[in-house]
Design a protein around this motif. Structure first.
Motif, short mmCIF file in Angstrom:
data_model
loop_
_atom_site.label_atom_id
_atom_site.label_comp_id
_atom_site.label_asym_id
_atom_site.label_seq_id
_atom_site.Cartn_x
_atom_site.Cartn_y
_atom_site.Cartn_z
N PRO A 1 0.81 -1.23 0.00
CA PRO A 1 0.00 0.00 0.00
C PRO A 1 0.84 1.27 0.00
O PRO A 1 0.45 2.28 -0.60
N PHE A 2 1.99 1.23 0.67
CA PHE A 2 2.84 2.43 0.72
C PHE A 2 3.45 2.74 -0.66
O PHE A 2 3.53 3.91 -1.05
N ILE A 3 3.85 1.71 -1.36
CA ILE A 3 4.39 1.90 -2.71
C ILE A 3 3.31 2.46 -3.64
O ILE A 3 3.57 3.37 -4.44
N LYS A 4 2.10 1.95 -3.52
CA LYS A 4 1.00 2.44 -4.35
C LYS A 4 0.67 3.89 -4.05
O LYS A 4 0.36 4.68 -4.96
N VAL A 5 0.74 4.27 -2.77
CA VAL A 5 0.45 5.67 -2.40
C VAL A 5 1.49 6.61 -2.99
O VAL A 5 1.16 7.65 -3.58
N VAL A 6 2.76 6.25 -2.85
CA VAL A 6 3.84 7.09 -3.39
C VAL A 6 3.74 7.17 -4.91
O VAL A 6 3.92 8.24 -5.51
#
Length: 265
Positions: A101-106
Motif C-alpha cells: 500500500p505504501f508503494i502504491k500511495v507514493v
C-alpha cells in the motif's frame, strides 16, 4: 545490411520527409499557423543560432550537457534502487505485502507535485532534477524487476534445488538471469522518463538546461525555440536507446530468440 533492413530504413526516411515536408508546406501556405506550431525551416534556423551564438543562459552544448547529466544520474539511481527493491520484494512475499500500500500511495502522487517539493527542499541545483528523474525511473524498473522475479519458471527453480543449489546460487544463476529480461525491457522506456523528469525539474526551477530554454521560449512566444529543444531531447533519447539495445544484446546473448524476434531478423 540485408534487404529487409534497407526497406525499413527507406520507409522511415520517407515518412520523416513526408511529415517534415508536409509541415513546411502547410505552414508556408498558411493552412497551419506557424505562430503556434512553428515551421521546420524556423526550427532549423533556431538550432543553428543556438549552436552558433549560444543562449541567454550560456552555450547550447552546456544546456544539453546539464540536462543529460541530470537525466543520466537520475536514470542510474532509479535503476539501481528499482532493481534492488524489485528483486528483494519479489523474493520476500511478506515484505512485499507489507510495503504494497505504501508503494502504491507514493506512485499515485503526481510527479509535478514531487518536482515542486524537491525544488523547494533542495533549491534550483542539480539535486531536485536528479531525484525527480530517479523517481520516474524507479517505478518502471521496480515493477518490472518485481514481476520478473515472480515469473521465474518454478520447474527450473525446483530442479536447481533438487541438484543441491543453495539459495544464493538459485538467485544468482536462475532468478536474476530470468528477471533480467524484464529489467532490460523496462530500461528502453526508463531513460525517456529520466529525461522527462530532468526537463520538468528545469521548468519548475533551474539555472541551466533544455527545460529552462523551453520555458524561456514559451514565455517569449517562440514556438521555433520550443520545438528545437524538443527535437534535441528526442535525439538524445534515441542515442541512449541505441546504446541500451547494444547492452541488451550482450547481456541477453544466452537467451534463444523468440519466434517474433526470428521473424524480424
Amino acid at each position: 545490411m540485408n534487404t529487409r533492413t534497407m526497406r525499413v530504413w527507406a520507409a522511415r526516411i520517407a515518412l520523416a520527409v513526408l511529415v517534415v515536408g508536409g509541415w513546411q508546406l502547410f505552414t508556408a501556405l498558411g493552412w497551419v499557423d506557424k505562430f503556434f506550431y512553428a515551421q521546420p525551416s524556423g526550427i532549423w534556423n533556431r538550432l543553428w543560432d543556438y549552436f552558433e551564438h549560444g543562449t541567454e543562459f550560456g552555450s547550447y552544448p552546456q544546456q544539453i550537457a546539464t540536462t543529460m547529466q541530470e537525466a543520466l544520474y537520475g536514470f542510474l539511481l532509479g535503476t539501481a534502487v528499482g532493481i534492488v527493491m524489485g528483486v528483494a520484494l519479489g523474493l520476500n512475499r511478506f515484505l512485499a505485502q507489507v510495503l504494497d500500500p505504501f508503494i502504491k500511495v507514493v506512485n499515485a502522487i503526481p510527479r509535478i507535485v514531487l518536482g515542486a517539493i524537491f525544488v523547494v527542499a533542495f533549491g534550483v541545483g542539480i539535486t531536485p532534477k536528479v531525484l525527480l528523474a530517479a523517481v520516474l525511473v524507479f517505478f518502471i524498473v521496480f515493477f518490472n524487476a518485481f514481476q520478473g522475479v515472480r515469473e521465474v519458471d518454478r520447474n527450473v527453480l525446483n530442479n536447481a534445488k533438487v541438484l543441491g543449489a543453495s539459495r544464493w546460487h538459485v538467485i544468482r544463476h536462475v532468478t536474476l538471469p530470468s528477471a533480467m529480461t524484464w529489467i532490460i525491457a523496462s530500461l528502453h522506456s526508463a531513460f525517456g522518463f529520466a529525461i522527462v523528469g530532468a526537463v520538468v525539474g528545469e521548468v519548475l526551477g533551474a539555472q541551466h538546461g533544455l527545460g529552462l530554454l523551453i520555458k524561456s521560449a514559451q514565455g517569449n512566444f517562440d514556438p521555433d525555440g520550443v520545438f528545437a529543444n524538443m527535437f534535441v531531447i528526442a535525439a538524445l533519447v534515441l542515442i541512449v536507446e541505441f546504446v541500451i539495445e547494444r547492452v541488451e544484446r550482450r547481456l541477453l546473448a544466452w537467451r534463444p530468440k523468440t519466434q517474433s524476434e526470428s521473424v524480424l531478423v
